[in-house]
Scaffold this motif. Structure first.
Motif, mmCIF file in Angstrom:
data_model
loop_
_atom_site.group_PDB
_atom_site.id
_atom_site.type_symbol
_atom_site.label_atom_id
_atom_site.label_comp_id
_atom_site.label_asym_id
_atom_site.label_seq_id
_atom_site.Cartn_x
_atom_site.Cartn_y
_atom_site.Cartn_z
ATOM 1 N N THR A 201 0.842 -1.199 0.000
ATOM 2 C CA THR A 201 0.000 0.000 0.000
ATOM 3 C C THR A 201 0.874 1.246 0.000
ATOM 4 O OG1 THR A 201 -0.074 0.072 2.425
ATOM 5 C CG2 THR A 201 -1.788 -1.207 1.319
ATOM 6 N N PRO A 202 0.339 2.380 -0.468
ATOM 7 C CA PRO A 202 1.134 3.616 -0.455
ATOM 8 C C PRO A 202 1.637 3.990 0.933
ATOM 9 C CG PRO A 202 -0.800 3.880 -1.845
ATOM 10 C CD PRO A 202 -0.964 2.562 -1.146
ATOM 11 N N ARG A 203 0.848 3.676 1.961
ATOM 12 C CA ARG A 203 1.264 4.024 3.322
ATOM 13 C C ARG A 203 2.579 3.349 3.695
ATOM 14 N NH1 ARG A 203 -2.375 3.278 8.838
ATOM 15 N NH2 ARG A 203 -0.923 4.317 10.259
ATOM 16 N N VAL A 204 2.753 2.095 3.296
ATOM 17 C CA VAL A 204 3.991 1.374 3.582
ATOM 18 C C VAL A 204 5.064 1.699 2.553
ATOM 19 C CG1 VAL A 204 5.034 -0.926 3.671
ATOM 20 C CG2 VAL A 204 2.874 -0.486 4.848
ATOM 21 N N ASP A 205 4.671 1.785 1.308
ATOM 22 C CA ASP A 205 5.668 1.973 0.257
ATOM 23 C C ASP A 205 6.366 3.327 0.328
ATOM 24 O OD1 ASP A 205 5.175 -0.544 -0.622
ATOM 25 O OD2 ASP A 205 3.948 0.038 -2.344
ATOM 26 N N GLN A 206 5.776 4.288 1.049
ATOM 27 C CA GLN A 206 6.464 5.564 1.223
ATOM 28 C C GLN A 206 7.806 5.367 1.932
ATOM 29 O OE1 GLN A 206 4.874 8.372 4.106
ATOM 30 N NE2 GLN A 206 3.784 6.730 5.200
ATOM 31 N N TYR A 207 7.883 4.366 2.823
ATOM 32 C CA TYR A 207 9.135 4.119 3.539
ATOM 33 C C TYR A 207 10.194 3.538 2.607
ATOM 34 C CZ TYR A 207 6.051 4.802 7.512
ATOM 35 O OH TYR A 207 5.151 5.330 8.400
ATOM 36 N N ILE A 208 9.776 2.651 1.715
ATOM 37 C CA ILE A 208 10.717 2.078 0.758
ATOM 38 C C ILE A 208 11.184 3.161 -0.211
ATOM 39 C CG2 ILE A 208 11.090 0.252 -0.913
ATOM 40 C CD1 ILE A 208 10.403 -0.606 2.052
ATOM 41 N N ASP A 209 10.261 3.998 -0.653
ATOM 42 C CA ASP A 209 10.635 5.108 -1.538
ATOM 43 C C ASP A 209 11.628 6.047 -0.851
ATOM 44 O OD1 ASP A 209 8.898 4.055 -3.406
ATOM 45 O OD2 ASP A 209 7.259 5.431 -2.937
ATOM 46 N N PHE A 210 11.430 6.272 0.447
ATOM 47 C CA PHE A 210 12.340 7.131 1.214
ATOM 48 C C PHE A 210 13.740 6.523 1.260
ATOM 49 C CE2 PHE A 210 14.326 8.000 5.342
ATOM 50 C CZ PHE A 210 14.376 9.374 5.344
ATOM 51 N N ILE A 211 13.824 5.214 1.508
ATOM 52 C CA ILE A 211 15.131 4.553 1.544
ATOM 53 C C ILE A 211 15.819 4.664 0.191
ATOM 54 C CG2 ILE A 211 16.279 2.316 1.813
ATOM 55 C CD1 ILE A 211 13.999 1.576 3.795
ATOM 56 N N LYS A 212 15.069 4.447 -0.881
ATOM 57 C CA LYS A 212 15.662 4.536 -2.219
ATOM 58 C C LYS A 212 16.085 5.965 -2.546
ATOM 59 C CE LYS A 212 13.071 0.620 -4.147
ATOM 60 N NZ LYS A 212 12.003 0.218 -5.105
ATOM 61 N N ARG A 213 15.247 6.930 -2.151
ATOM 62 C CA ARG A 213 15.569 8.339 -2.468
ATOM 63 C C ARG A 213 16.812 8.813 -1.739
ATOM 64 N NH1 ARG A 213 14.423 12.951 0.237
ATOM 65 N NH2 ARG A 213 12.834 12.004 1.575
ATOM 66 N N THR A 214 16.930 8.446 -0.465
ATOM 67 C CA THR A 214 18.057 8.930 0.335
ATOM 68 C C THR A 214 19.295 8.053 0.186
ATOM 69 O OG1 THR A 214 17.334 7.682 2.276
ATOM 70 C CG2 THR A 214 16.503 9.943 2.039
ATOM 71 N N GLY A 215 19.097 6.805 -0.248
ATOM 72 C CA GLY A 215 20.226 5.876 -0.314
ATOM 73 C C GLY A 215 20.744 5.475 1.054
ATOM 74 N N THR A 216 19.965 5.705 2.098
ATOM 75 C CA THR A 216 20.436 5.461 3.454
ATOM 76 C C THR A 216 20.521 3.978 3.785
ATOM 77 O OG1 THR A 216 20.072 5.949 5.795
ATOM 78 C CG2 THR A 216 18.112 5.609 4.444
ATOM 79 N N LYS A 217 21.484 3.633 4.608
ATOM 80 C CA LYS A 217 21.590 2.304 5.188
ATOM 81 C C LYS A 217 21.175 2.324 6.654
ATOM 82 C CE LYS A 217 23.267 0.730 1.362
ATOM 83 N NZ LYS A 217 22.403 -0.085 0.481
ATOM 84 N N HIS A 218 20.646 3.453 7.110
ATOM 85 C CA HIS A 218 20.344 3.609 8.531
ATOM 86 C C HIS A 218 18.861 3.846 8.798
ATOM 87 C CE1 HIS A 218 24.719 4.056 8.463
ATOM 88 N NE2 HIS A 218 24.642 3.539 9.675
ATOM 89 N N PHE A 219 18.039 3.451 7.845
ATOM 90 C CA PHE A 219 16.593 3.426 8.041
ATOM 91 C C PHE A 219 16.070 2.171 7.369
ATOM 92 C CE2 PHE A 219 12.201 4.457 6.746
ATOM 93 C CZ PHE A 219 11.664 4.612 8.016
ATOM 94 N N SER A 220 15.037 1.574 7.944
ATOM 95 C CA SER A 220 14.567 0.278 7.479
ATOM 96 C C SER A 220 13.119 0.095 7.909
ATOM 97 C CB SER A 220 15.428 -0.823 8.109
ATOM 98 O OG SER A 220 15.246 -0.815 9.528
ATOM 99 N N VAL A 221 12.587 -1.090 7.612
ATOM 100 C CA VAL A 221 11.260 -1.450 8.099
ATOM 101 C C VAL A 221 11.385 -2.664 9.018
ATOM 102 C CG1 VAL A 221 10.018 -0.494 6.134
ATOM 103 C CG2 VAL A 221 10.770 -2.882 6.059
#
Length: 467
Positions: free
Chosen positions: A291-311
């Protein structure tokens, strides 16, 4: 650049198939750094393995050093982990079923990117060698999936003084698990400033019982005055304070509640990076995967390239059948057993709520029956197969459990979930989060063995993990 270590950097006796959870997933070869000093991971530029003429590029390889495993994307830019001069690291190659027993022609190419100073171009320091090696058995990597317990599971015993922190840690170890997840504001004395004497005892307990801190659960009081949210600056301060405390206690994963906005998470990322703590947002009911509510977190990880945020997926989103404890409680409180069973079956059959009501109304439901209808349809279910898309971004997992019957969780298909975890090669901790005590806390006459349920849950997990 010529390299005098070409004929030495392959470690012959490390050439083995590798097994995880009883399944051959590939093979490994040990290598040493080809440069004349130790290096940080950020300058390990490339590896390639060839076996019997078949080339395995870096996309098929993970790099293991000091007991930690990295993809090459995860190694980029890192200076906090070193590959020491003379130290054996392992190239682990993804090849389901592994290699056939016997001799193989094995080639390894290694490239270290050297910029010895500043404002100069890099020098690619390369090593290459090929030799015939005999496959040297199977390296059992141990369970890629590790077991632990969230101390939320022991909240009754802790609150009533039946268990203290050391007793909870010992209970984890006694089940053959080693992962400890702490409820920060409940169990850290003088939070957020525990005395150094307690911190020393904490690490002493970890050593004594062979356990490790794996997840720290944080909270946030977002309104100190009714209806007035705290400022973003204050929210960031709270997250960063918890990051620092988690790191002080040895935790690598910080569970943040899903009501903390991503703009706060993003501002806290530099602090998480400095302390090498991974923030994880809990995917808890009423979340639904896909769902968009969850996928926003994956999009955030991809956008920032961070290794310090996850689900952090919680098994509470996979409840496919009602919890028997809940069902039995409804009947004890006056619900009609026949109607309760009908409602429960409708939920399991995924009958829409309004359609279920149409089926139940001719049965003459009473008030308690209707309350059970609301309760039964308050669970969350989504297909565990959807997990596959989220596991690359998953740092930790909560195995929610509220009931155990005959050695299994009757409401969540754990067998399928663990099969998916193993098929995807996910590595990390699955921590029991027992919530059954919430069902019968207002029925003091009931005697429920909380600790027995937790132990049964771990025996079930051991079967599905393959321990």
């Amino acid at each position: 650049m010529p390299n005098m270590f070409d004929k030495y950097f392959i470690c012959d006796d490390t050439f083995k198939n590798i097994s995880q959870n009883g399944r051959i997933t590939g093979f490994q070869i040990g290598v040493k750094v080809s440069y004349y000093r130790g290096v940080v991971l950020g300058i390990v530029n490339d590896f390639e393995v060839t076996v019997d003429g078949v080339r395995y590029p870096r996309e098929r390889i993970t790099f293991c050093v000091k007991g930690r495993t990295f993809t090459f994307a995860e190694m980029a830019g890192r200076d906090d982990v070193r590959w020491d001069f003379g130290e054996t690291a392992y190239l682990r190659v993804d090849k389901p079923g592994g290699l056939a027993a016997g001799g193989h022609m094995v080639g390894v190419f290694e490239e270290i990117r050297i910029v010895n100073g500043m404002e100069i171009p890099p020098v690619m320091f390369q090593a290459r060698n090929e030799k015939r090696l005999a496959l040297n058995g199977v390296e059992e990597l141990g369970g890629a999936i590790r077991r632990g317990v969230s101390f939320y599971s022991y909240q009754d015993e802790y609150y009533l003084g039946k268990m203290d922190t050391e007793a909870m840690i010992k209970a984890v170890a006694d089940m053959g698990a080693d992962g400890v997840e702490i409820i920060s504001e409940a169990m850290i004395p003088n939070f957020p400033n525990p005395p150094e004497s307690w911190v020393s005892r904490w690490f002493g307990w970890m050593e004594r019982y062979g356990t490790r801190p794996v997840a720290y659960d944080m909270f946030m009081d977002g309104q100190l005055c009714d209806g007035v949210n705290i400022s973003d600056d204050r929210a960031v301060e709270i997250v960063e304070m918890n990051i620092r405390l988690a790191a002080r206690l040895g935790f690598k994963v910080l569970r943040v509640v899903y009501t903390i906005p991503l703009r706060i998470i993003e501002r806290a990322l530099p602090c998480a990076q400095r302390h090498d703590v991974v923030m994880g947002i809990e995917l808890h009911p009423p979340f639904q995967l896909g769902t968009p509510r969850v996928d926003q977190y994956i999009d955030f990880i991809k956008r920032t390239g961070t290794k310090h945020f996850s689900v952090i997926p919680d098994f509470g989103i996979f409840v496919e059948k009602v919890v028997p404890f809940h069902e039995e409680k409804a009947i004890r409180r006056g619900a009609t057993e026949e109607i309760v069973k009908k409602i429960s079956q409708c939920y399991a059959d995924k009958v829409p709520y309004e359609d279920m009501l149409e089926l139940v109304r001719p049965m003459g439901p009473n008030e308690q029956d209707m309350r059970w209808a609301e309760q039964a349809y308050s669970y969350t279910y989504c297909d565990p197969e959807l997990l596959r898309d989220y596991l690359p971004y998953t740092s930790h997992i909560h195995a929610k459990v509220m009931d155990m019957r005959d050695g299994v969780d009757p409401s969540v298909d754990n067998e399928t979930i663990f099969r998916i975890l193993k098929e995807c090669g996910w590595s990390g901790y699955v921590c029991t989060e027992y919530e059954g005590q919430r069902i019968f806390h207002d029925e003091p006459e009931l005697e429920v063995d909380n600790l027995g349920i937790i132990r049964a849950h771990h025996e079930m997990m051991k079967r599905y993990i393959g321990e």
